[in-house]
Design a protein around this motif. Structure first.
Motif, short mmCIF file in Angstrom:
data_model
loop_
_atom_site.label_atom_id
_atom_site.label_comp_id
_atom_site.label_asym_id
_atom_site.label_seq_id
_atom_site.Cartn_x
_atom_site.Cartn_y
_atom_site.Cartn_z
N SER A 83 0.70 -1.18 0.09
CA SER A 83 -0.29 -0.22 -0.11
C SER A 83 0.94 0.99 0.04
O SER A 83 0.38 2.50 -0.49
CB SER A 83 -0.77 -0.15 1.20
OG SER A 83 -0.95 0.16 2.42
N GLU A 84 2.10 1.58 0.56
CA GLU A 84 2.81 2.35 -0.05
C GLU A 84 3.85 2.63 -0.91
O GLU A 84 4.54 3.30 -0.96
CB GLU A 84 4.31 2.14 1.71
CG GLU A 84 3.54 2.11 3.20
CD GLU A 84 3.04 3.53 3.16
OE1 GLU A 84 3.52 4.71 2.67
OE2 GLU A 84 1.48 4.40 3.28
N LEU A 85 3.68 1.45 -2.48
CA LEU A 85 4.59 2.15 -3.67
C LEU A 85 4.09 3.11 -4.18
O LEU A 85 5.07 3.54 -4.07
CB LEU A 85 3.71 0.93 -4.60
CG LEU A 85 4.58 1.31 -5.67
CD1 LEU A 85 5.95 0.06 -5.07
CD2 LEU A 85 3.66 0.50 -6.50
N ARG A 86 3.55 4.09 -3.87
CA ARG A 86 2.94 5.13 -4.56
C ARG A 86 4.21 6.48 -3.90
O ARG A 86 4.99 6.78 -3.80
CB ARG A 86 1.25 6.10 -3.99
CG ARG A 86 1.39 7.17 -4.97
CD ARG A 86 0.33 7.48 -4.41
NE ARG A 86 -0.18 9.01 -5.45
CZ ARG A 86 0.32 9.94 -4.97
NH1 ARG A 86 -0.37 10.28 -3.57
NH2 ARG A 86 -0.37 11.66 -5.39
N ASN A 87 4.06 6.28 -2.05
CA ASN A 87 4.70 6.85 -1.11
C ASN A 87 5.78 6.70 -1.23
O ASN A 87 7.26 7.61 -2.24
CB ASN A 87 4.54 6.96 -0.05
CG ASN A 87 2.94 7.47 0.08
OD1 ASN A 87 2.76 8.56 0.17
ND2 ASN A 87 2.20 6.65 1.54
N PHE A 88 6.42 5.73 -1.86
CA PHE A 88 7.58 5.41 -2.07
C PHE A 88 8.38 5.71 -3.12
O PHE A 88 9.20 6.46 -3.19
CB PHE A 88 8.40 3.79 -2.26
CG PHE A 88 9.37 3.34 -2.69
CD1 PHE A 88 10.52 3.02 -0.84
CD2 PHE A 88 9.53 2.98 -3.45
CE1 PHE A 88 12.01 2.13 -1.77
CE2 PHE A 88 11.40 2.53 -4.11
CZ PHE A 88 11.85 2.85 -2.97
#
Length: 124
Positions: A83-88
């Motif tokens: 779920s953190e792919l975009r933030n990464f």
């Protein structure tokens, strides 16, 4: 028939949740390729101005490895919640660009598989 369908949905729900828990994180390898039209001091200034070391990787990421490849740049492998792919991605786009060209690769740990194969082949 009705009870079979209910049991099937319950089983699929439990199985689906178990699968989600197993696959809730991903590994990504990032190539941070030095822009060779800039020297090290220029790259460091860009990274400092962009707050690269404060922002990358984000707190949700666990660094698996971080290497410097002479003549290429840096290679960073991280494990993050899916779920953190975009933030990464944003942490790279906002801080690394101008100093590095970037490439991303989905990654998995092959070492345990290789070790098993090595053991199997040594027994023959």
């Amino acid at each position: 028939m009705k009870s079979f369908l209910i049991c099937s949905f319950i089983f699929l729900g439990i199985f689906g949740q178990a699968q989600e828990k197993k696959s809730d994180s991903i590994m990504i390898t990032v190539f941070l390729k030095h822009q060779q039209d800039k020297n090290l001091a220029e790259n460091q200034e860009i990274l400092k101005a962009n707050k690269f070391y404060e922002t990358f990787p984000p707190a949700s990421a666990r660094v698996v490895s971080w290497y410097v490849m002479m003549g290429i740049g840096q290679v960073v492998t991280v494990k993050i919640p899916a779920s953190e792919l975009r933030n990464f991605n944003l942490s790279v786009e906002k801080t690394a660009w101008k100093a590095f060209n970037t490439e991303f690769y989905p990654t998995y740990d092959y070492k345990p598989i290789w070790e098993d194969l090595k053991k199997q082949n040594s027994k023959k």
